[in-house]
Enzyme design. Structure first.
Site, PDB file in Angstrom:
ATOM      1  N   THR A 102       0.831  -1.201   0.000  1.00 34.25           N
ATOM      2  CA  THR A 102       0.000   0.000   0.000  1.00 34.25           C
ATOM      3  C   THR A 102       0.868   1.255   0.000  1.00 34.25           C
ATOM      4  O   THR A 102       0.653   2.184  -0.793  1.00 34.25           O
ATOM      5  CB  THR A 102      -0.954   0.013   1.204  1.00 34.25           C
ATOM      6  OG1 THR A 102      -1.908  -1.040   1.059  1.00 34.25           O
ATOM      7  CG2 THR A 102      -1.706   1.341   1.294  1.00 34.25           C
ATOM      8  N   ASN A 152      -6.157  -9.903  -6.688  1.00 33.17           N
ATOM      9  CA  ASN A 152      -6.285 -10.456  -5.341  1.00 33.17           C
ATOM     10  C   ASN A 152      -7.591 -11.191  -5.114  1.00 33.17           C
ATOM     11  O   ASN A 152      -7.697 -12.003  -4.195  1.00 33.17           O
ATOM     12  CB  ASN A 152      -6.147  -9.337  -4.298  1.00 33.17           C
ATOM     13  CG  ASN A 152      -7.127  -8.211  -4.522  1.00 33.17           C
ATOM     14  OD1 ASN A 152      -7.097  -7.549  -5.556  1.00 33.17           O
ATOM     15  ND2 ASN A 152      -8.007  -7.981  -3.566  1.00 33.17           N
ATOM     16  N   CYS A 156     -17.645  -4.937   3.049  1.00 32.35           N
ATOM     17  CA  CYS A 156     -18.689  -4.855   4.066  1.00 32.35           C
ATOM     18  C   CYS A 156     -18.891  -3.408   4.505  1.00 32.35           C
ATOM     19  O   CYS A 156     -17.960  -2.740   4.929  1.00 32.35           O
ATOM     20  CB  CYS A 156     -18.297  -5.710   5.266  1.00 32.35           C
ATOM     21  SG  CYS A 156     -19.566  -5.747   6.545  1.00 32.35           S
TER      22      CYS A 156
END
Length: 383
Positions: free
Chosen positions: A75, A155, A329
Protein backbone atom coordinates in the site's frame (compact mmCIF):
# COMPACT_ATOMS: atom_id res chain seq x y z
CA UNK A 1 -12.09 -29.88 22.13
CA UNK A 2 -11.19 -26.97 19.85
CA UNK A 3 -12.56 -27.07 16.33
CA UNK A 4 -9.85 -27.22 13.66
CA UNK A 5 -10.66 -24.72 10.93
CA UNK A 6 -8.73 -24.92 7.66
CA UNK A 7 -7.32 -21.55 6.66
CA UNK A 8 -8.20 -20.81 3.02
CA UNK A 9 -7.54 -17.07 2.97
CA UNK A 10 -3.83 -16.62 2.20
CA UNK A 11 -4.68 -13.99 -0.42
CA UNK A 12 -5.57 -11.82 2.58
CA UNK A 13 -2.51 -12.75 4.61
CA UNK A 14 -0.28 -15.72 5.34
CA UNK A 15 0.89 -17.26 8.58
CA UNK A 16 4.39 -16.11 9.46
CA UNK A 17 6.73 -19.03 8.80
CA UNK A 18 8.20 -20.21 12.15
CA UNK A 19 11.70 -19.91 10.68
CA UNK A 20 10.93 -16.33 9.78
CA UNK A 21 9.59 -15.65 13.26
CA UNK A 22 12.86 -16.91 14.76
CA UNK A 23 14.83 -14.51 12.55
CA UNK A 24 12.58 -11.58 13.43
CA UNK A 25 12.87 -12.31 17.16
CA UNK A 26 16.64 -12.45 16.93
CA UNK A 27 16.82 -9.02 15.26
CA UNK A 28 14.40 -7.62 17.84
CA UNK A 29 16.10 -8.94 20.96
CA UNK A 30 19.75 -9.65 20.16
CA UNK A 31 20.94 -7.69 17.09
CA UNK A 32 18.56 -4.82 17.75
CA UNK A 33 20.71 -1.98 16.44
CA UNK A 34 19.53 0.94 14.31
CA UNK A 35 20.81 0.63 10.73
CA UNK A 36 21.34 4.39 10.74
CA UNK A 37 23.70 4.33 13.73
CA UNK A 38 27.29 4.76 12.54
CA UNK A 39 29.25 4.86 15.78
CA UNK A 40 29.05 1.30 17.10
CA UNK A 41 28.93 -2.36 16.09
CA UNK A 42 25.18 -2.79 16.71
CA UNK A 43 24.41 -0.22 14.01
CA UNK A 44 27.08 -1.60 11.68
CA UNK A 45 25.65 -5.13 11.88
CA UNK A 46 22.14 -3.87 11.25
CA UNK A 47 23.20 -1.80 8.25
CA UNK A 48 25.14 -4.71 6.76
CA UNK A 49 22.17 -7.04 7.23
CA UNK A 50 19.77 -4.62 5.57
CA UNK A 51 22.08 -4.27 2.59
CA UNK A 52 22.28 -8.05 2.29
CA UNK A 53 18.49 -8.24 2.30
CA UNK A 54 18.26 -5.43 -0.24
CA UNK A 55 20.69 -7.21 -2.56
CA UNK A 56 18.73 -10.46 -2.42
CA UNK A 57 15.35 -8.85 -3.07
CA UNK A 58 16.83 -6.92 -5.98
CA UNK A 59 18.18 -10.12 -7.50
CA UNK A 60 14.78 -11.81 -7.33
CA UNK A 61 13.40 -9.27 -9.81
CA UNK A 62 16.57 -8.68 -11.81
CA UNK A 63 17.19 -5.22 -10.37
CA UNK A 64 20.16 -3.48 -8.77
CA UNK A 65 20.52 -3.22 -5.01
CA UNK A 66 20.24 0.56 -5.07
CA UNK A 67 16.90 0.26 -6.90
CA UNK A 68 15.14 -1.27 -3.89
CA UNK A 69 13.69 0.81 -1.07
CA UNK A 70 12.01 -0.72 1.96
CA UNK A 71 8.48 0.33 2.90
CA UNK A 72 5.70 -0.80 5.22
CA UNK A 73 4.10 -2.85 2.45
CA UNK A 74 2.50 -2.70 -0.98
CA UNK A 75 0.00 0.00 0.00
CA UNK A 76 2.76 2.45 0.89
CA UNK A 77 4.79 1.38 -2.14
CA UNK A 78 1.80 2.02 -4.39
CA UNK A 79 1.28 5.46 -2.91
CA UNK A 80 4.94 6.43 -3.36
CA UNK A 81 4.95 5.12 -6.94
CA UNK A 82 1.72 6.87 -7.98
CA UNK A 83 1.58 10.07 -5.95
CA UNK A 84 5.35 10.42 -6.24
CA UNK A 85 5.05 10.70 -10.03
CA UNK A 86 2.50 13.49 -9.76
CA UNK A 87 4.84 16.51 -9.57
CA UNK A 88 6.79 15.35 -12.63
CA UNK A 89 3.59 14.77 -14.59
CA UNK A 90 2.22 18.19 -13.66
CA UNK A 91 5.48 19.95 -14.52
CA UNK A 92 5.75 18.32 -17.95
CA UNK A 93 2.04 18.43 -18.83
CA UNK A 94 1.72 14.66 -18.75
CA UNK A 95 -1.43 14.23 -16.72
CA UNK A 96 -2.87 11.08 -18.32
CA UNK A 97 -2.73 7.74 -16.49
CA UNK A 98 -3.96 4.30 -17.55
CA UNK A 99 -5.00 1.68 -15.01
CA UNK A 100 -7.75 -0.90 -14.60
CA UNK A 101 -11.05 -1.03 -12.75
CA UNK A 102 -10.00 -4.29 -11.02
CA UNK A 103 -7.04 -2.84 -9.14
CA UNK A 104 -6.74 -3.08 -5.38
CA UNK A 105 -8.06 -0.06 -3.48
CA UNK A 106 -4.43 0.75 -2.64
CA UNK A 107 -4.06 1.75 -6.29
CA UNK A 108 -7.55 2.98 -7.11
CA UNK A 109 -7.80 5.41 -4.21
CA UNK A 110 -4.46 7.19 -4.85
CA UNK A 111 -5.47 7.50 -8.51
CA UNK A 112 -8.84 8.96 -7.56
CA UNK A 113 -6.93 11.45 -5.40
CA UNK A 114 -4.82 12.35 -8.44
CA UNK A 115 -7.97 12.88 -10.49
CA UNK A 116 -8.98 15.54 -7.98
CA UNK A 117 -5.61 17.20 -8.62
CA UNK A 118 -6.26 17.49 -12.35
CA UNK A 119 -5.03 14.12 -13.67
CA UNK A 120 -7.10 12.10 -16.12
CA UNK A 121 -7.28 8.36 -15.37
CA UNK A 122 -8.62 5.68 -17.73
CA UNK A 123 -9.80 2.71 -15.66
CA UNK A 124 -9.98 -0.14 -18.18
CA UNK A 125 -12.55 -2.90 -17.71
CA UNK A 126 -11.25 -6.37 -18.58
CA UNK A 127 -14.46 -8.19 -19.44
CA UNK A 128 -15.53 -11.60 -18.03
CA UNK A 129 -12.02 -13.06 -18.25
CA UNK A 130 -10.77 -10.61 -15.65
CA UNK A 131 -7.64 -10.11 -17.76
CA UNK A 132 -6.71 -6.74 -19.21
CA UNK A 133 -5.15 -7.12 -22.64
CA UNK A 134 -1.93 -5.47 -23.72
CA UNK A 135 -3.70 -4.17 -26.81
CA UNK A 136 -6.38 -2.40 -24.76
CA UNK A 137 -3.68 -0.54 -22.82
CA UNK A 138 -1.67 0.42 -25.90
CA UNK A 139 -4.79 1.77 -27.63
CA UNK A 140 -5.22 4.24 -24.78
CA UNK A 141 -1.64 5.57 -24.92
CA UNK A 142 -1.31 9.28 -25.68
CA UNK A 143 1.63 11.68 -25.94
CA UNK A 144 0.72 12.98 -22.47
CA UNK A 145 0.41 9.53 -20.85
CA UNK A 146 2.60 9.65 -17.78
CA UNK A 147 2.04 6.22 -16.31
CA UNK A 148 0.39 2.84 -16.65
CA UNK A 149 -0.43 1.04 -13.39
CA UNK A 150 -1.54 -2.59 -13.63
CA UNK A 151 -1.56 -5.28 -10.97
CA UNK A 152 0.40 -8.50 -11.44
CA UNK A 153 -2.15 -10.95 -10.01
CA UNK A 154 -5.69 -9.99 -9.05
CA UNK A 155 -6.28 -10.46 -5.34
CA UNK A 156 -9.89 -11.65 -5.76
CA UNK A 157 -9.76 -13.89 -8.83
CA UNK A 158 -6.09 -14.88 -9.04
CA UNK A 159 -6.04 -13.89 -12.73
CA UNK A 160 -2.54 -13.06 -14.01
CA UNK A 161 -2.22 -9.81 -15.94
CA UNK A 162 0.17 -9.62 -18.95
CA UNK A 163 2.66 -7.36 -17.18
CA UNK A 164 5.81 -8.81 -18.76
CA UNK A 165 4.48 -8.38 -22.31
CA UNK A 166 3.24 -4.88 -21.53
CA UNK A 167 6.57 -3.89 -19.96
CA UNK A 168 8.42 -4.69 -23.18
CA UNK A 169 5.99 -2.57 -25.19
CA UNK A 170 6.04 0.39 -22.81
CA UNK A 171 9.83 0.39 -22.64
CA UNK A 172 9.74 1.72 -26.20
CA UNK A 173 7.73 4.75 -25.05
CA UNK A 174 8.25 7.56 -22.52
CA UNK A 175 5.37 6.17 -20.41
CA UNK A 176 6.38 4.69 -17.06
CA UNK A 177 5.00 1.35 -15.86
CA UNK A 178 4.02 0.51 -12.30
CA UNK A 179 3.03 -3.00 -11.18
CA UNK A 180 1.36 -3.83 -7.88
CA UNK A 181 2.94 -7.24 -7.30
CA UNK A 182 1.51 -7.88 -3.83
CA UNK A 183 -0.06 -11.18 -4.91
CA UNK A 184 2.47 -12.19 -7.56
CA UNK A 185 5.86 -11.56 -5.96
CA UNK A 186 7.68 -14.86 -5.47
CA UNK A 187 5.09 -16.89 -7.33
CA UNK A 188 5.83 -15.74 -10.90
CA UNK A 189 9.40 -14.46 -10.70
CA UNK A 190 10.11 -14.28 -14.43
CA UNK A 191 7.27 -11.81 -15.01
CA UNK A 192 8.87 -9.31 -12.64
CA UNK A 193 12.26 -9.55 -14.36
CA UNK A 194 10.72 -7.75 -17.32
CA UNK A 195 11.67 -4.04 -17.65
CA UNK A 196 9.01 -2.76 -15.25
CA UNK A 197 9.86 0.69 -13.91
CA UNK A 198 8.17 0.42 -10.51
CA UNK A 199 7.22 -2.75 -8.60
CA UNK A 200 5.35 -2.85 -5.29
CA UNK A 201 6.04 -5.81 -2.99
CA UNK A 202 4.33 -6.96 0.21
CA UNK A 203 5.88 -9.32 2.73
CA UNK A 204 2.84 -10.79 4.42
CA UNK A 205 1.69 -12.59 1.27
CA UNK A 206 4.73 -14.92 1.37
CA UNK A 207 5.09 -15.78 5.06
CA UNK A 208 6.78 -12.59 6.26
CA UNK A 209 5.35 -10.33 8.98
CA UNK A 210 2.77 -7.67 8.24
CA UNK A 211 4.15 -4.16 8.00
CA UNK A 212 7.07 -4.64 5.64
CA UNK A 213 7.46 -4.51 1.87
CA UNK A 214 9.48 -2.82 -0.82
CA UNK A 215 9.33 -0.62 -3.88
CA UNK A 216 11.60 -1.41 -6.81
CA UNK A 217 12.51 1.76 -8.74
CA UNK A 218 14.24 0.41 -11.83
CA UNK A 219 16.33 2.82 -13.88
CA UNK A 220 15.97 3.34 -17.62
CA UNK A 221 19.62 3.31 -18.57
CA UNK A 222 21.10 5.98 -16.28
CA UNK A 223 17.79 7.73 -15.67
CA UNK A 224 15.91 7.26 -12.42
CA UNK A 225 12.12 7.19 -12.28
CA UNK A 226 11.22 10.82 -11.53
CA UNK A 227 9.70 10.22 -8.11
CA UNK A 228 9.20 12.84 -5.43
CA UNK A 229 8.80 11.85 -1.76
CA UNK A 230 5.30 11.97 -0.26
CA UNK A 231 6.60 12.00 3.33
CA UNK A 232 9.44 13.92 4.94
CA UNK A 233 11.60 13.54 7.99
CA UNK A 234 14.94 12.02 7.08
CA UNK A 235 17.15 10.93 4.23
CA UNK A 236 16.64 7.20 4.62
CA UNK A 237 15.79 5.04 1.61
CA UNK A 238 17.12 7.19 -1.23
CA UNK A 239 15.31 10.23 0.20
CA UNK A 240 12.02 8.69 -0.93
CA UNK A 241 10.91 7.05 2.29
CA UNK A 242 11.93 8.60 5.62
CA UNK A 243 11.97 6.88 8.99
CA UNK A 244 14.00 4.41 10.99
CA UNK A 245 14.27 1.15 9.11
CA UNK A 246 12.45 -1.79 10.78
CA UNK A 247 15.48 -4.07 10.65
CA UNK A 248 13.72 -7.06 12.23
CA UNK A 249 10.85 -6.91 9.73
CA UNK A 250 13.21 -6.43 6.80
CA UNK A 251 15.16 -9.50 7.86
CA UNK A 252 11.88 -11.38 8.16
CA UNK A 253 10.98 -10.40 4.59
CA UNK A 254 14.45 -11.49 3.47
CA UNK A 255 14.12 -14.88 5.15
CA UNK A 256 10.60 -15.44 3.82
CA UNK A 257 11.68 -14.54 0.27
CA UNK A 258 14.59 -16.98 0.47
CA UNK A 259 12.39 -19.79 1.74
CA UNK A 260 9.76 -19.18 -0.92
CA UNK A 261 12.35 -19.07 -3.67
CA UNK A 262 13.78 -22.41 -2.52
CA UNK A 263 10.39 -24.13 -2.28
CA UNK A 264 8.45 -22.48 -5.11
CA UNK A 265 8.63 -25.49 -7.44
CA UNK A 266 7.01 -27.86 -4.95
CA UNK A 267 4.66 -25.12 -3.78
CA UNK A 268 3.31 -24.67 -7.28
CA UNK A 269 2.83 -28.39 -7.91
CA UNK A 270 1.10 -28.96 -4.60
CA UNK A 271 -1.03 -25.82 -4.88
CA UNK A 272 -2.21 -26.94 -8.31
CA UNK A 273 -2.96 -30.43 -7.01
CA UNK A 274 -5.14 -28.93 -4.26
CA UNK A 275 -6.93 -26.79 -6.83
CA UNK A 276 -7.73 -29.89 -8.86
CA UNK A 277 -9.01 -31.68 -5.74
CA UNK A 278 -11.26 -28.76 -4.86
CA UNK A 279 -12.66 -28.47 -8.38
CA UNK A 280 -13.23 -32.23 -8.57
CA UNK A 281 -15.14 -32.16 -5.29
CA UNK A 282 -17.19 -29.14 -6.37
CA UNK A 283 -18.23 -31.09 -9.44
CA UNK A 284 -21.23 -32.34 -7.45
CA UNK A 285 -22.39 -28.73 -6.95
CA UNK A 286 -23.62 -26.06 -9.37
CA UNK A 287 -20.99 -23.34 -9.61
CA UNK A 288 -19.03 -21.12 -11.94
CA UNK A 289 -15.41 -20.00 -11.80
CA UNK A 290 -15.03 -16.23 -11.91
CA UNK A 291 -12.04 -15.27 -14.07
CA UNK A 292 -9.87 -16.88 -16.71
CA UNK A 293 -8.85 -20.24 -15.28
CA UNK A 294 -6.16 -20.63 -17.95
CA UNK A 295 -4.33 -17.50 -16.79
CA UNK A 296 -4.55 -17.82 -13.01
CA UNK A 297 -2.20 -18.58 -10.17
CA UNK A 298 -2.75 -22.09 -8.79
CA UNK A 299 -3.63 -21.08 -5.23
CA UNK A 300 -6.53 -18.63 -5.70
CA UNK A 301 -9.99 -19.70 -6.85
CA UNK A 302 -13.06 -17.47 -7.01
CA UNK A 303 -16.42 -19.17 -7.48
CA UNK A 304 -20.11 -18.38 -7.27
CA UNK A 305 -22.58 -21.12 -6.33
CA UNK A 306 -25.95 -21.06 -8.09
CA UNK A 307 -28.73 -19.93 -5.78
CA UNK A 308 -26.49 -19.47 -2.75
CA UNK A 309 -25.77 -16.37 -0.72
CA UNK A 310 -22.02 -16.28 -0.11
CA UNK A 311 -22.31 -14.74 3.35
CA UNK A 312 -24.80 -17.38 4.45
CA UNK A 313 -22.44 -20.07 3.17
CA UNK A 314 -19.51 -18.57 5.06
CA UNK A 315 -21.52 -18.69 8.28
CA UNK A 316 -22.35 -22.34 7.65
CA UNK A 317 -18.70 -23.12 6.86
CA UNK A 318 -17.15 -21.22 9.76
CA UNK A 319 -16.28 -24.39 11.68
CA UNK A 320 -14.77 -26.02 8.58
CA UNK A 321 -12.86 -23.37 6.63
CA UNK A 322 -11.84 -19.72 6.80
CA UNK A 323 -12.69 -18.12 3.45
CA UNK A 324 -13.57 -14.66 2.14
CA UNK A 325 -15.92 -12.96 -0.25
CA UNK A 326 -14.82 -10.28 -2.64
CA UNK A 327 -17.52 -8.02 -1.24
CA UNK A 328 -16.77 -4.93 0.79
CA UNK A 329 -18.69 -4.86 4.07
CA UNK A 330 -20.46 -1.61 4.91
CA UNK A 331 -22.24 -0.85 8.13
CA UNK A 332 -25.59 -1.95 6.72
CA UNK A 333 -25.06 -4.34 3.84
CA UNK A 334 -22.64 -6.20 1.61
CA UNK A 335 -21.94 -4.54 -1.71
CA UNK A 336 -20.96 -6.35 -4.90
CA UNK A 337 -17.26 -6.92 -5.52
CA UNK A 338 -15.86 -4.03 -7.56
CA UNK A 339 -13.61 -6.54 -9.33
CA UNK A 340 -16.39 -8.89 -10.43
CA UNK A 341 -18.59 -5.92 -11.31
CA UNK A 342 -15.84 -4.45 -13.51
CA UNK A 343 -15.65 -7.81 -15.26
CA UNK A 344 -19.26 -7.30 -16.34
CA UNK A 345 -20.64 -10.18 -14.26
CA UNK A 346 -24.27 -10.04 -13.09
CA UNK A 347 -24.94 -8.39 -9.73
CA UNK A 348 -25.99 -11.72 -8.23
CA UNK A 349 -22.66 -13.24 -9.24
CA UNK A 350 -20.61 -10.21 -8.20
CA UNK A 351 -22.27 -10.10 -4.78
CA UNK A 352 -21.79 -13.81 -4.06
CA UNK A 353 -18.29 -14.54 -5.28
CA UNK A 354 -16.38 -16.68 -2.78
CA UNK A 355 -12.58 -16.70 -2.75
CA UNK A 356 -10.60 -19.78 -1.71
CA UNK A 357 -6.84 -19.29 -1.37
CA UNK A 358 -4.35 -21.66 0.19
CA UNK A 359 -0.77 -22.68 0.80
CA UNK A 360 -0.28 -26.44 0.37
CA UNK A 361 1.63 -27.04 3.61
CA UNK A 362 -1.23 -25.54 5.63
CA UNK A 363 -4.09 -27.56 4.13
CA UNK A 364 -2.73 -31.10 4.25
CA UNK A 365 -5.72 -32.34 6.28
CA UNK A 366 -8.35 -30.42 4.33
CA UNK A 367 -11.05 -32.57 2.70
CA UNK A 368 -12.75 -30.67 -0.15
CA UNK A 369 -15.51 -33.28 -0.20
CA UNK A 370 -16.82 -31.98 3.13
CA UNK A 371 -16.97 -28.48 1.70
CA UNK A 372 -18.83 -29.72 -1.36
CA UNK A 373 -21.30 -31.69 0.75
CA UNK A 374 -22.15 -28.56 2.73
CA UNK A 375 -22.78 -26.64 -0.49
CA UNK A 376 -24.98 -29.44 -1.87
CA UNK A 377 -27.10 -29.41 1.29
CA UNK A 378 -27.59 -25.64 1.02
CA UNK A 379 -28.21 -25.31 -2.70
CA UNK A 380 -31.87 -25.18 -3.70
CA UNK A 381 -33.09 -28.03 -5.85
CA UNK A 382 -33.32 -27.41 -9.57
CA UNK A 383 -36.98 -27.05 -10.55
Amino acid sequence: MAVVVTYLDVAATTRVDPRVADVVLRWMTEDFGNAGSRTHEYGTRAKKAVQEARTFLAETVGARREEVIFTSGATESNNIALLGMGPYGAKHQRRHIISSAIEHKAVIEPLVHMQKKGFEVDFLEPGPSGRVTTESVLKKLRPDTLLVSLMHVNNETGVIQPVAELAEKLRETPTYFHVDAAQGYGKLPEDLRAPIDLISISGHKIGAPKGVGALVTRRRGWDKAPLEPIMFGGGQERKLRPGTLPVALIMGLYEAAKIFQETRGNWELEARAMRERILAALGKTRFQINGDAEHSVPHILNVTFDGLNAEALIVRLKEQVAVATGSACTSASYTPSHVLTAMGLPTETATNGLRFSWYPDQVADFDPEELADTVVRMQPAVS
